[in-house]
Design an enzyme around this catalytic site. Sequence first.
Site, PDB file in Angstrom:
ATOM      1  CD  GLN A 140     -60.514   3.889 -26.871  1.00  0.00           C
ATOM      2  OE1 GLN A 140     -60.495   4.372 -27.996  1.00  0.00           O
ATOM      3  NE2 GLN A 140     -59.880   2.774 -26.565  1.00  0.00           N
ATOM      4  CG  ASP A 225     -56.142  10.045 -24.185  1.00  0.00           C
ATOM      5  OD1 ASP A 225     -55.527   9.925 -25.257  1.00  0.00           O
ATOM      6  OD2 ASP A 225     -57.263  10.598 -24.106  1.00  0.00           O
ATOM      7  NE  ARG A 294     -63.226   2.233 -30.267  1.00  0.00           N
ATOM      8  CZ  ARG A 294     -62.963   3.467 -30.732  1.00  0.00           C
ATOM      9  NH1 ARG A 294     -61.762   3.975 -30.600  1.00  0.00           N
ATOM     10  NH2 ARG A 294     -63.908   4.204 -31.296  1.00  0.00           N
TER      11      ARG A 294
HETATM   12  N1   CP Z   1     -59.012   5.808 -29.994  1.00  0.00           N
HETATM   13  C1   CP Z   1     -59.634   6.426 -31.012  1.00  0.00           C
HETATM   14  O1   CP Z   1     -60.799   6.814 -30.950  1.00  0.00           O
HETATM   15  O2   CP Z   1     -58.877   6.545 -32.136  1.00  0.00           O
HETATM   16  P1   CP Z   1     -59.229   7.438 -33.412  1.00  0.00           P
HETATM   17  O3   CP Z   1     -59.181   8.859 -32.974  1.00  0.00           O
HETATM   18  O4   CP Z   1     -58.149   7.107 -34.418  1.00  0.00           O
HETATM   19  O5   CP Z   1     -60.588   7.053 -33.898  1.00  0.00           O
HETATM   20  N1  NVA Z   2     -58.472  12.392 -25.631  1.00  0.00           N
HETATM   21  C1  NVA Z   2     -58.147  12.124 -27.025  1.00  0.00           C
HETATM   22  C2  NVA Z   2     -58.707  10.806 -27.442  1.00  0.00           C
HETATM   23  C3  NVA Z   2     -58.447  10.434 -28.875  1.00  0.00           C
HETATM   24  C4  NVA Z   2     -59.048   9.122 -29.234  1.00  0.00           C
HETATM   25  C5  NVA Z   2     -58.694  13.239 -27.897  1.00  0.00           C
HETATM   26  O1  NVA Z   2     -59.847  13.633 -27.687  1.00  0.00           O
HETATM   27  O2  NVA Z   2     -57.972  13.716 -28.773  1.00  0.00           O
END
Ligand code: CP
Ligand code: NVA
Length: 312
Positions: A140, A225, A294
């Site tokens: 990410q 986030d 991504r």
């Molecule tokens: N941002 C991300 O990793 O999304 P996913 O959890 O959908 O893979």
């Molecule tokens: N911090 C979040 C990121 C998801 C891509 C999680 O770990 O759920």
Amino acid sequence: MSSSIPALSDYLDLDDITSEQFWGLLRLGMELKEERRRLGQNTPILAGKSLALLFQKPSLRTRVSFEMGMVHLGGHAFYLSPGEVGLGSRESAADVARVLSGYCDGIMARVFDHEHVRELAEWSPVPVINGLSDFSHPCQALADIFTVWERVGQLEGLTLAYVGDGSNNVATSLIMAAGKVGMKVQIVAPQGYQPDPKVLEQTDADVTVTDDLDGVVGADVLYTDVWTSMGQETEREERLRIFPPYQLNRALVERTRNVNAVVMHCLPAHRGEEITDEVADGPHSLLFPQAHNRLHAQKALLAHLLGGIPLQ
Ligand code: CP
Ligand code: NVA
């Protein structure tokens, strides 16, 4: 073709990677994105290669971007769903690594316990990519920095303000990534949800940490986030009481005092909690270009780790 940048054997965490390697990945990702834009396709440098996609948690972006990245580069990916393999329960990570590596040319793993990606890499003769653990999300961060570079045209000297859970996997990887490219980081997070001091020691970035929303002043990038990450669901009610002042809304965008500030979120978003619709869908938002990148940024990992394309 020769390269002066040492090759990577895995992509587990950003503390394992130098600034020049990180820049090499950014440049290679940009070349592959440009190649596909220009020609409508990529050169099939991964023909005959395959990648295992091993998931202990749900995913949209990570699963699909890696799968399509392999397809675009002429290779093949196969998905192993949560519960199917039983990593660390049905079978040890060491045994999973030794079995899978006899079938495929790389392993991408999304796990709870960060030690499991480390153990997979330790036992796997083929490259292992961390597709998110409870500790970090380096794919990410690579795509996010790629997106800022593409949009703003520079990285050195920019300030990224991260608002919300400053102790989570995404924040950790952004703090590490910023140090590779000369960006400053301002973490704006409530007490108890601020970065682990070890992460602050490991990064080369200039990082300030505060619980005061004025920490966003001067930000070029405003990032958030979810307040409750995957695996923390039992804490959701408590977190919903603590985090609302840290919502990324229009007032917070204005508080940067930077009309050009861009807004980022790794997605999935809990709209109405950590980010408002108005901001997520507004003129400052990079949420969808960031998600799309991504694919492009991770193609650099695949081309390098599975295809032997050097970093330059
Ligand atoms: N941002 C991300 O990793 O999304 P996913 O959890 O959908 O893979
Ligand atoms: N911090 C979040 C990121 C998801 C891509 C999680 O770990 O759920």
